[in-house]
Design a protein around this motif. Structure first.
Motif, PDB file in Angstrom:
ATOM      1  N   ASN A  23      -1.343   6.816  -5.084  1.00  0.00           N
ATOM      2  CA  ASN A  23      -1.552   6.524  -3.676  1.00  0.00           C
ATOM      3  C   ASN A  23      -0.239   6.522  -2.920  1.00  0.00           C
ATOM      4  OD1 ASN A  23      -4.254   6.310  -3.212  1.00  0.00           O
ATOM      5  ND2 ASN A  23      -4.358   4.111  -3.550  1.00  0.00           N
ATOM      6  N   CYS A  62      -5.652  -1.806  -0.874  1.00  0.00           N
ATOM      7  CA  CYS A  62      -5.726  -0.634  -1.751  1.00  0.00           C
ATOM      8  C   CYS A  62      -6.711   0.357  -1.131  1.00  0.00           C
ATOM      9  CB  CYS A  62      -6.226  -1.023  -3.141  1.00  0.00           C
ATOM     10  SG  CYS A  62      -5.192  -2.236  -3.969  1.00  0.00           S
ATOM     11  N   TYR A  63      -6.274   1.604  -0.986  1.00  0.00           N
ATOM     12  CA  TYR A  63      -7.074   2.647  -0.356  1.00  0.00           C
ATOM     13  C   TYR A  63      -7.561   3.643  -1.413  1.00  0.00           C
ATOM     14  CZ  TYR A  63      -5.221   0.904   4.047  1.00  0.00           C
ATOM     15  OH  TYR A  63      -4.897   0.109   5.118  1.00  0.00           O
ATOM     16  N   THR A  98      -9.485   7.248  -1.661  1.00  0.00           N
ATOM     17  CA  THR A  98      -9.889   8.424  -0.889  1.00  0.00           C
ATOM     18  C   THR A  98     -11.163   9.059  -1.430  1.00  0.00           C
ATOM     19  OG1 THR A  98      -7.597   8.872  -0.317  1.00  0.00           O
ATOM     20  CG2 THR A  98      -9.138  10.716  -0.143  1.00  0.00           C
TER      21      THR A  98
END
Length: 154
Positions: free
Chosen positions: A2, A82-83, A85
């Motif tokens: 990330n 926290c990403y 996708t």
């Protein structure tokens, strides 16, 4: 791996596009249109604590960082986010999808974008294409991990 969240740029762009609470997809859309080299991203946001599950969310990416124009409304420390996708679109792709959606489904909000069928399910809720399901499952695992760490501290 990330990309890091750029907190200062997120807040600056949020102000520039007049972002609003509870509209992460619209905020990310407007931010991507207003930022050269931006990629519009949809997926899931995870952090420790309530609601104890991944949140469907939109943001944008630049070459070296994540920019979240909804950050100011999350009331969370940027390092705790926290990403995950699910989908990424260039501004050109995004504009074309939005235009087509408005033509084909004028009564529906064109965002978020769920891709082409077949759609995947988790529980009894329909999700987007397989990439959405994979992002959700990764986010769900991270959410369990973060919340377990907090439970262990208490």
């Amino acid at each position: 791996m990330n990309k890091p969240l750029n907190e200062a740029l997120s807040l600056e762009i949020a102000q520039r596009v007049k972002s609003k609470a509870k509209t992460p997809f619209d905020n990310a859309y407007r931010a991507a249109l207003a930022t050269e080299g931006a990629i519009y991203v949809q997926g899931f946001l995870v952090f420790a604590g309530k609601p104890y599950k991944p949140i469907e969310h939109g943001w944008m990416e630049l070459e070296d960082c994540i920019v979240d124009p909804t950050l100011a409304y999350l009331n969370k420390n940027a390092q705790q986010l926290c990403y995950f996708t699910a989908q990424r679109f260039t501004v050109k792709e995004l504009k074309a999808i939005i235009e087509e959606s408005k033509e084909d489904y004028p009564e529906d909000d064109p965002l978020p974008i769920y891709g082409d069928p077949p759609y995947e399910y988790y529980g009894n809720v329909m999700l987007g294409a397989k990439d959405y399901l994979e992002a959700y499952q990764a986010a769900e695992a991270k959410c369990r991990e973060l919340n377990q760490k907090n439970a262990d501290k208490n």
